[in-house]
Design a protein around this motif. Structure first.
Motif, PDB file in Angstrom:
ATOM      1  N   ASP A  48     -15.306  69.125  -0.527  1.00 23.79           N
ATOM      2  CA  ASP A  48     -16.043  70.279  -1.048  1.00 23.79           C
ATOM      3  C   ASP A  48     -16.793  71.021   0.054  1.00 23.79           C
ATOM      4  N   THR A  80     -23.568  67.207 -17.333  1.00 22.20           N
ATOM      5  CA  THR A  80     -23.108  66.665 -18.619  1.00 22.20           C
ATOM      6  C   THR A  80     -24.208  65.902 -19.357  1.00 22.20           C
ATOM      7  N   GLN A 101     -18.733  60.120  -2.727  1.00 22.85           N
ATOM      8  CA  GLN A 101     -18.403  60.793  -3.984  1.00 22.85           C
ATOM      9  C   GLN A 101     -19.664  60.812  -4.837  1.00 22.85           C
ATOM     10  N   GLY A 132     -21.573  61.724  -8.046  1.00 19.87           N
ATOM     11  CA  GLY A 132     -21.442  62.094  -9.447  1.00 19.87           C
ATOM     12  C   GLY A 132     -22.766  62.136 -10.167  1.00 19.87           C
ATOM     13  N   ASN A 171     -20.238  66.922 -14.166  1.00 21.10           N
ATOM     14  CA  ASN A 171     -18.939  66.847 -14.828  1.00 21.10           C
ATOM     15  C   ASN A 171     -17.820  66.539 -13.840  1.00 21.10           C
ATOM     16  N   GLU A 172     -18.067  66.801 -12.566  1.00 20.97           N
ATOM     17  CA  GLU A 172     -17.066  66.563 -11.533  1.00 20.97           C
ATOM     18  C   GLU A 172     -17.778  66.083 -10.272  1.00 20.97           C
ATOM     19  N   LYS A 173     -17.275  65.029  -9.693  1.00 17.17           N
ATOM     20  CA  LYS A 173     -17.921  64.480  -8.507  1.00 17.17           C
ATOM     21  C   LYS A 173     -17.781  65.411  -7.315  1.00 17.17           C
ATOM     22  N   ARG A 195     -22.011  72.927  -9.944  1.00 13.53           N
ATOM     23  CA  ARG A 195     -21.479  71.896 -10.832  1.00 13.53           C
ATOM     24  C   ARG A 195     -22.152  72.035 -12.197  1.00 13.53           C
TER      25      ARG A 195
END
Length: 501
Positions: free
Chosen positions: A401, A380, A439, A441, A394-396, A377
């Motif tokens: 996954d 950010t 999730q 993040g 930037n993406e959970k 990942r």
């Protein structure tokens, strides 16, 4: 190995539940017998401790007939009864009962937090001053149920013995040379309730005895009604227990079941359930989702203290529950309420033990059979909140996954797989909901990684897009994330160094 631990844990829980509910069932059976059988209640009175303690109880109830008066003369007569009539083997028990009955009101104790005046050591040593003669106002705080205790004596004693017990109560009331006769709390009023309503003494006979004390003809009355082969001389005290039983013995009697062992078991159950839930909570501390809710801590703690208070009350001041007095109708009612309370408490403790046990095993199994996954990942931003450091992605990261619904796929031996499957079915946790809700993040990072990433984020965005970081996840057997760590590739580290220079 896991299945073996799981099975033995469940067996321990079933054994505990069986013990607790069998004790409650026993209490229910005995309560049913003694509350419905006159023979059983009479048999209970063959216990010398219960018999003599109940007589002392009736005598001590006369201490409260004059508010805010020590009435030490009455205490002296009660002490004489214990010393001359009760077997020496039960003196200490009798003094314990008297200590409870003469305890000072909690709100009005003039000295010290205990509010007690009985000196058991001085009594056993034969000293005359075996209680503290305080100068301050002293209010006896125990709430008596003396009429019902007198009714029990009225049901088991002969007419002569009931009349002699009434005579003893009059002797207690008359120790100061008079029997008060005004007001509902007067000595005469209480004696009427104890003798006529409780001991089933005829009203005319009660009036005759009262008049003999008022006119100073007590010895004449005694010689006429009690003196002879049956009872000793006027200046001596008779032992009604030996007349009632024929001889001193303590066998073949029904005891009111004490709740101490049951309450001790409930206390242990509360403590163990609290420990199990706390252990599960600590063990899953670095998981990404909490299986055990923080709110459940309040209930076991409150339950623990409720049982603890009940235990203290039973062993300290409740003479009925501790089985030291003759069983009364009020006692029957309180026992029934107590059994209902015990059932509710037992169900609560067993349920919390079940919840704590399955939760701890679930968390432990999820971690013990975990597998590692690596996912890339881009970072950010980073954030510092001492002593923690975080990196925002930037993406959970979601369950998809990992391309895994857990590892219940035959990667463990069949015996353990069966135990793990059974645990999942028995647990109250909705694992599917937990997995689908994960999730990620934001992840925790170490301080060195925080410094590197902070420098790395100063690079232009078009340069950083080619250098993602690697996140290492440990996914448990049931698909619940155990932990996540950040690994910075070497090329990212070089970029961080170049930025710093």
């Amino acid at each position: 190995m896991f299945t073996l631990v799981f099975v033995f844990s469940l067996l321990g829980l079933f054994f505990y539940a069986g013990y607790v509910f069998s004790r409650i069932s026993r209490n229910m059976s005995i309560n049913r017998i003694v509350s419905k059988s006159a023979e059983a209640r009479a048999l209970m009175a063959k216990d010398p401790l219960r018999f003599h303690a109940s007589i002392v109880y009736l005598m001590a109830s006369l201490l409260k007939t004059t508010p805010q008066a020590k009435q030490f003369d009455k205490l002296e007569f009660i002490g004489r009864y214990i010393r001359e009539v009760c077997p020496k083997e039960i003196w200490n028990d009798m003094l314990n009962v008297l200590e409870i009955l003469t305890s000072n009101s909690v709100w009005e104790a003039p000295y010290g937090p205990e509010g007690k005046i009985v000196n058991k050591w001085a009594f056993v040593k034969g000293k005359e001053d075996w209680f503290y003669r305080q100068k301050e106002i002293y209010t006896y705080g125990y709430g008596f149920n003396s009429v019902e205790v007198a009714e029990e004596f009225g049901a088991i004693l002969s007419k002569d013995d009931r009349r002699y017990l009434a005579y003893l109560l009059f002797r207690v009331a008359n120790t100061d040379g008079k029997i008060t006769g005004k007001g509902t709390a007067s000595e005469e009023n209480l004696l009427y309730k104890l003798c006529v309503k409780g001991l089933k003494m005829e009203k005319a006979e009660f009036d005759n005895l009262l008049n003999s004390f008022a006119t100073g003809r007590v010895e004449e009355w005694y010689n006429q009604h009690q003196r002879g082969v049956k009872y000793p001389a006027y200046d001596q005290l008779a032992d009604i227990y030996q007349r009632y039983n024929g001889a001193f013995f303590a066998a073949d009697r029904i005891k009111t079941p004490r709740s101490s062992s049951l309450l001790a078991a409930l206390l242990c159950g509360c403590a163990v359930s609290f420990g199990l839930i706390l252990s599960a909570f600590c063990l899953e501390g670095n998981q990404m989702y909490r299986l055990v809710s923080k709110g459940v801590f309040l209930i076991p703690v409150l339950l623990f203290f409720v049982v603890l208070m009940k235990e203290n009350l039973t062993n300290s001041t409740d003479l009925y529950s501790s089985g030291q007095l003759l069983r009364t109708r009020k006692d029957d009612s309180s026992k029934r309420k107590g059994i209902v309370w015990e059932l509710i408490c037992a169900f609560g403790v067993v349920l919390f033990l079940y919840y704590g046990l399955t939760s701890l095993l679930l968390v432990a199994a999820n971690r013990a059979f975990a597998k590692e996954y690596w996912i890339k990942r881009h970072v950010t931003s980073v954030y510092e909140s001492q002593p923690e450091y975080y990196a925002f992605l930037n993406e959970k990261v979601t369950a998809e996954d990992f391309l895994s619904k857990g590892r219940e796929d035959g990667q463990v031996n069949p015996v353990d797989a069966f135990g793990l499957m059974l645990l999942r079915k028995m647990s109250w946790q909705n694992l599917e909901k937990i997995k689908n809700s994960e999730q990620i993040g934001c992840v925790n990072i170490e301080e060195p990684d925080y410094d590197k990433l902070k420098a790395f984020l100063k690079l232009p965005a078009e340069d950083r897009v080619h250098y993602p970081i690697v996140l290492k996840f440990r996914i448990g057997y049931y698909g619940i994330i155990c932990s996540v760590s950040c690994q910075i590739p070497e090329e990212v580290g070089n970029k961080c160094t170049s930025v710093g220079n």
